[in-house]
Write a protein that holds these residues in place. Sequence first.
Motif, PDB file in Angstrom:
ATOM      1  N   SER A 160      -7.107   8.616  -7.579  1.00 27.31           N
ATOM      2  CA  SER A 160      -6.051   7.749  -7.070  1.00 27.31           C
ATOM      3  C   SER A 160      -5.327   7.096  -8.243  1.00 27.31           C
ATOM      4  N   HIS A 162      -3.221   3.519  -9.251  1.00 25.14           N
ATOM      5  CA  HIS A 162      -2.894   2.139  -8.893  1.00 25.14           C
ATOM      6  C   HIS A 162      -2.122   1.505 -10.043  1.00 25.14           C
ATOM      7  N   TRP A 214      -0.833   5.679  -5.383  1.00 23.36           N
ATOM      8  CA  TRP A 214      -1.101   6.951  -4.703  1.00 23.36           C
ATOM      9  C   TRP A 214      -2.602   6.984  -4.452  1.00 23.36           C
ATOM     10  N   ASP A 215      -2.981   6.799  -3.207  1.00 24.46           N
ATOM     11  CA  ASP A 215      -4.397   6.674  -2.854  1.00 24.46           C
ATOM     12  C   ASP A 215      -4.623   7.391  -1.529  1.00 24.46           C
TER      13      ASP A 215
END
Length: 226
Positions: A160, A162, A214-215
């Motif tokens: 992911s 962040h 984007w997770d």
Amino acid sequence: MGSELPTSSRFFVLERGATHSHHDVEVDVVEPVNLGAGVDCPRCGGPIGMRQWLPPYRANLVLHGEAFGDFIVASGDDLLISERFAQSFRDEGLTGLEGFHPVEVLRVRRRGRGSKPSSSPHYVLVRACFGRAAVDLAHSHLQGAQPSACEECRYTHFESIHGFTLEPGTWKGEDIFRPRGLQGVLTVSERFERFVTRHEFTHLRLTPSEKYVWDPHELQSRPGAQ
């Protein structure tokens, strides 16, 4: 003597606009679709780009909103931008987009309520260049990222994102590019952000890179996540 790059610059992530917005539009595939080879790292040979759309450039459009947007994600690394967007980009000397191939729109369909549009804007196919700017892993928040084995492409697996930053001195001034280490993330300069705001281009959004998330598996929200 060329102009020097700013010593400190902000970068933004370029994404398609929200679905069901006023300018929501998408590409509907027209068969047959010709695809070329993807882009590989010149040093390690690993894949860094998706397979590219080859001629003929033909597409159907699906209009979800009330008006056609200026920016459409087609497939892979291929993007469609309106002729207005393309002309302004070139007139103002921005850099980083390649191609500018006219796209033949064969048909327009409407989803949902509203009358079917009688015509659509002209669109062109573009791709963002692979830039020299490299992701700064030490000052970015890429969960699960490991040091890259290749100094050229900087490829690393991660779970992911962040927020991220770029290594100082690696950016060469492109206004839109795919950075080394995050080739799948369209990144743009402050000048590009001002360009979009000034012309009020539609169906896209810009997020400061340090706030980009984007997770896909919502790892950050799980118990024990850092």
